[in-house]
Motif scaffolding. Structure first.
Motif, PDB file in Angstrom:
ATOM      1  N   HIS A   1       0.834  -1.203   0.000  1.00 52.54           N
ATOM      2  CA  HIS A   1       0.000   0.000   0.000  1.00 52.54           C
ATOM      3  C   HIS A   1       0.867   1.250   0.000  1.00 52.54           C
ATOM      4  O   HIS A   1       0.534   2.229  -0.664  1.00 52.54           O
ATOM      5  CB  HIS A   1      -0.932  -0.013   1.214  1.00 52.54           C
ATOM      6  N   ARG A   2       1.959   1.213   0.727  1.00 45.32           N
ATOM      7  CA  ARG A   2       2.872   2.359   0.724  1.00 45.32           C
ATOM      8  C   ARG A   2       3.470   2.580  -0.655  1.00 45.32           C
ATOM      9  O   ARG A   2       3.793   3.698  -1.020  1.00 45.32           O
ATOM     10  CB  ARG A   2       4.000   2.158   1.740  1.00 45.32           C
ATOM     11  N   ARG A   3       3.609   1.478  -1.399  1.00 44.51           N
ATOM     12  CA  ARG A   3       4.172   1.579  -2.749  1.00 44.51           C
ATOM     13  C   ARG A   3       3.092   1.811  -3.801  1.00 44.51           C
ATOM     14  O   ARG A   3       3.388   1.994  -4.966  1.00 44.51           O
ATOM     15  CB  ARG A   3       4.939   0.307  -3.081  1.00 44.51           C
ATOM     16  N   GLY A   4       1.808   1.705  -3.388  1.00 44.59           N
ATOM     17  CA  GLY A   4       0.718   2.018  -4.308  1.00 44.59           C
ATOM     18  C   GLY A   4       0.043   0.835  -4.951  1.00 44.59           C
ATOM     19  O   GLY A   4      -0.654   0.995  -5.939  1.00 44.59           O
ATOM     20  N   GLY A   5       0.185  -0.385  -4.426  1.00 43.88           N
ATOM     21  CA  GLY A   5      -0.469  -1.539  -5.053  1.00 43.88           C
ATOM     22  C   GLY A   5      -0.782  -2.646  -4.071  1.00 43.88           C
ATOM     23  O   GLY A   5      -0.060  -3.627  -4.035  1.00 43.88           O
ATOM     24  N   ALA A   6      -1.792  -2.511  -3.298  1.00 44.04           N
ATOM     25  CA  ALA A   6      -2.136  -3.535  -2.301  1.00 44.04           C
ATOM     26  C   ALA A   6      -3.215  -4.487  -2.801  1.00 44.04           C
ATOM     27  O   ALA A   6      -3.490  -5.485  -2.163  1.00 44.04           O
ATOM     28  CB  ALA A   6      -2.609  -2.875  -1.014  1.00 44.04           C
ATOM     29  N   GLY A   7      -3.815  -4.204  -3.926  1.00 43.07           N
ATOM     30  CA  GLY A   7      -4.944  -4.998  -4.404  1.00 43.07           C
ATOM     31  C   GLY A   7      -4.593  -6.408  -4.830  1.00 43.07           C
ATOM     32  O   GLY A   7      -5.410  -7.310  -4.720  1.00 43.07           O
ATOM     33  N   GLU A   8      -3.371  -6.625  -5.306  1.00 46.72           N
ATOM     34  CA  GLU A   8      -3.026  -7.968  -5.795  1.00 46.72           C
ATOM     35  C   GLU A   8      -2.846  -8.980  -4.670  1.00 46.72           C
ATOM     36  O   GLU A   8      -2.790 -10.169  -4.916  1.00 46.72           O
ATOM     37  CB  GLU A   8      -1.775  -7.934  -6.672  1.00 46.72           C
ATOM     38  N   HIS A   9      -2.788  -8.539  -3.433  1.00 49.07           N
ATOM     39  CA  HIS A   9      -2.628  -9.459  -2.313  1.00 49.07           C
ATOM     40  C   HIS A   9      -3.976  -9.943  -1.768  1.00 49.07           C
ATOM     41  O   HIS A   9      -4.013 -10.773  -0.868  1.00 49.07           O
ATOM     42  CB  HIS A   9      -1.818  -8.805  -1.194  1.00 49.07           C
ATOM     43  N   ALA A  10      -5.064  -9.429  -2.319  1.00 47.67           N
ATOM     44  CA  ALA A  10      -6.393  -9.843  -1.868  1.00 47.67           C
ATOM     45  C   ALA A  10      -6.629 -11.323  -2.158  1.00 47.67           C
ATOM     46  O   ALA A  10      -7.279 -12.017  -1.360  1.00 47.67           O
ATOM     47  CB  ALA A  10      -7.470  -8.990  -2.522  1.00 47.67           C
ATOM     48  N   ALA A  11      -6.099 -11.827  -3.263  1.00 51.45           N
ATOM     49  CA  ALA A  11      -6.254 -13.252  -3.583  1.00 51.45           C
ATOM     50  C   ALA A  11      -5.525 -14.104  -2.553  1.00 51.45           C
ATOM     51  O   ALA A  11      -6.037 -15.153  -2.132  1.00 51.45           O
ATOM     52  CB  ALA A  11      -5.725 -13.549  -4.979  1.00 51.45           C
ATOM     53  N   GLY A  12      -4.355 -13.671  -2.125  1.00 47.33           N
ATOM     54  CA  GLY A  12      -3.622 -14.400  -1.086  1.00 47.33           C
ATOM     55  C   GLY A  12      -4.393 -14.433   0.215  1.00 47.33           C
ATOM     56  O   GLY A  12      -4.455 -15.463   0.894  1.00 47.33           O
ATOM     57  N   LEU A  13      -5.014 -13.316   0.562  1.00 54.30           N
ATOM     58  CA  LEU A  13      -5.829 -13.264   1.770  1.00 54.30           C
ATOM     59  C   LEU A  13      -7.037 -14.195   1.642  1.00 54.30           C
ATOM     60  O   LEU A  13      -7.402 -14.886   2.589  1.00 54.30           O
ATOM     61  CB  LEU A  13      -6.285 -11.837   2.055  1.00 54.30           C
ATOM     62  N   GLY A  14      -7.621 -14.246   0.455  1.00 50.90           N
ATOM     63  CA  GLY A  14      -8.748 -15.151   0.216  1.00 50.90           C
ATOM     64  C   GLY A  14      -8.357 -16.604   0.424  1.00 50.90           C
ATOM     65  O   GLY A  14      -9.086 -17.369   1.056  1.00 50.90           O
ATOM     66  N   TRP A  15      -7.190 -17.006  -0.097  1.00 54.27           N
ATOM     67  CA  TRP A  15      -6.734 -18.387   0.074  1.00 54.27           C
ATOM     68  C   TRP A  15      -6.446 -18.706   1.536  1.00 54.27           C
ATOM     69  O   TRP A  15      -6.758 -19.797   2.018  1.00 54.27           O
ATOM     70  CB  TRP A  15      -5.499 -18.661  -0.775  1.00 54.27           C
ATOM     71  N   VAL A  16      -5.867 -17.765   2.251  1.00 63.27           N
ATOM     72  CA  VAL A  16      -5.595 -17.987   3.670  1.00 63.27           C
ATOM     73  C   VAL A  16      -6.907 -18.135   4.433  1.00 63.27           C
ATOM     74  O   VAL A  16      -7.047 -19.006   5.298  1.00 63.27           O
ATOM     75  CB  VAL A  16      -4.727 -16.846   4.247  1.00 63.27           C
ATOM     76  N   LEU A  17      -7.896 -17.315   4.111  1.00 62.70           N
ATOM     77  CA  LEU A  17      -9.186 -17.414   4.802  1.00 62.70           C
ATOM     78  C   LEU A  17      -9.920 -18.712   4.465  1.00 62.70           C
ATOM     79  O   LEU A  17     -10.581 -19.295   5.328  1.00 62.70           O
ATOM     80  CB  LEU A  17     -10.049 -16.197   4.477  1.00 62.70           C
ATOM     81  N   VAL A  18      -9.793 -19.175   3.237  1.00 58.02           N
ATOM     82  CA  VAL A  18     -10.380 -20.474   2.871  1.00 58.02           C
ATOM     83  C   VAL A  18      -9.718 -21.590   3.679  1.00 58.02           C
ATOM     84  O   VAL A  18     -10.393 -22.501   4.175  1.00 58.02           O
ATOM     85  CB  VAL A  18     -10.249 -20.733   1.350  1.00 58.02           C
ATOM     86  N   ALA A  19      -8.397 -21.514   3.839  1.00 59.96           N
ATOM     87  CA  ALA A  19      -7.693 -22.509   4.652  1.00 59.96           C
ATOM     88  C   ALA A  19      -8.165 -22.452   6.099  1.00 59.96           C
ATOM     89  O   ALA A  19      -8.344 -23.493   6.742  1.00 59.96           O
ATOM     90  CB  ALA A  19      -6.187 -22.278   4.576  1.00 59.96           C
ATOM     91  N   CYS A  20      -8.390 -21.247   6.620  1.00 62.77           N
ATOM     92  CA  CYS A  20      -8.886 -21.101   7.995  1.00 62.77           C
ATOM     93  C   CYS A  20     -10.257 -21.747   8.152  1.00 62.77           C
ATOM     94  O   CYS A  20     -10.521 -22.428   9.152  1.00 62.77           O
ATOM     95  CB  CYS A  20      -8.955 -19.627   8.382  1.00 62.77           C
ATOM     96  N   VAL A  21     -11.123 -21.556   7.178  1.00 63.63           N
ATOM     97  CA  VAL A  21     -12.463 -22.144   7.241  1.00 63.63           C
ATOM     98  C   VAL A  21     -12.376 -23.667   7.177  1.00 63.63           C
ATOM     99  O   VAL A  21     -13.071 -24.379   7.921  1.00 63.63           O
ATOM    100  CB  VAL A  21     -13.365 -21.589   6.110  1.00 63.63           C
ATOM    101  N   LEU A  22     -11.517 -24.199   6.310  1.00 63.86           N
ATOM    102  CA  LEU A  22     -11.367 -25.651   6.210  1.00 63.86           C
ATOM    103  C   LEU A  22     -10.815 -26.246   7.496  1.00 63.86           C
ATOM    104  O   LEU A  22     -11.289 -27.294   7.958  1.00 63.86           O
ATOM    105  CB  LEU A  22     -10.454 -26.013   5.038  1.00 63.86           C
ATOM    106  N   ILE A  23      -9.837 -25.597   8.090  1.00 62.43           N
ATOM    107  CA  ILE A  23      -9.267 -26.113   9.332  1.00 62.43           C
ATOM    108  C   ILE A  23     -10.290 -26.017  10.456  1.00 62.43           C
ATOM    109  O   ILE A  23     -10.437 -26.944  11.257  1.00 62.43           O
ATOM    110  CB  ILE A  23      -7.971 -25.365   9.678  1.00 62.43           C
ATOM    111  N   GLY A  24     -11.034 -24.925  10.495  1.00 65.34           N
ATOM    112  CA  GLY A  24     -12.028 -24.760  11.541  1.00 65.34           C
ATOM    113  C   GLY A  24     -13.190 -25.731  11.434  1.00 65.34           C
ATOM    114  O   GLY A  24     -13.792 -26.110  12.437  1.00 65.34           O
TER     115      GLY A  24
END
Length: 101
Positions: free
Chosen positions: A68-91
């Motif tokens: 975000h400081r460099r001006g491009g935080a949007g491409e990491h949203a997919a990584g966050l989505g995969w991590v959250l899917v893993a959290c749901v599966l583990i839970g």
């Protein structure tokens, strides 16, 4: 229509010839030998997986903050989505296994 009646009658004559389904075998009650050790290992695995999910969220959030400081935080949203899917599966792992078993 008469063909359906003939088929129904033929199936009705064959139904008594079929073997009845076998009864479900009894597996006994209680835990198998070593079940307490397996439960301990699964408990540790659940805690480690939960910790890794938390670490994954922290890592993705950190990289999003730096990007975000460099001006491009949007491409990491997919990584966050995969991590959250893993959290749901583990839970929900124990529930999923309970449904399948």
């Amino acid at each position: 229509m008469s063909a359906l009646l003939a088929l129904h009658e033929a199936i009705g004559h064959l139904a008594p010839l079929a073997d009845p389904p076998a009864p479900i075998p009894s597996v006994g009650s209680g835990a198998p030998p070593g079940g307490a050790k397996l439960s301990t290992i699964l408990g540790w695995a659940a805690w480690i997986a939960t910790g890794l999910c938390l670490l994954g969220i922290f890592i993705v959030a950190g990289t999003m903050a730096v990007a975000h400081r460099r001006g491009g935080a949007g491409e990491h949203a997919a990584g966050l989505g995969w991590v959250l899917v893993a959290c749901v599966l583990i839970g929900s792992a124990s529930t999923l296994v309970g449904i399948l078993v």
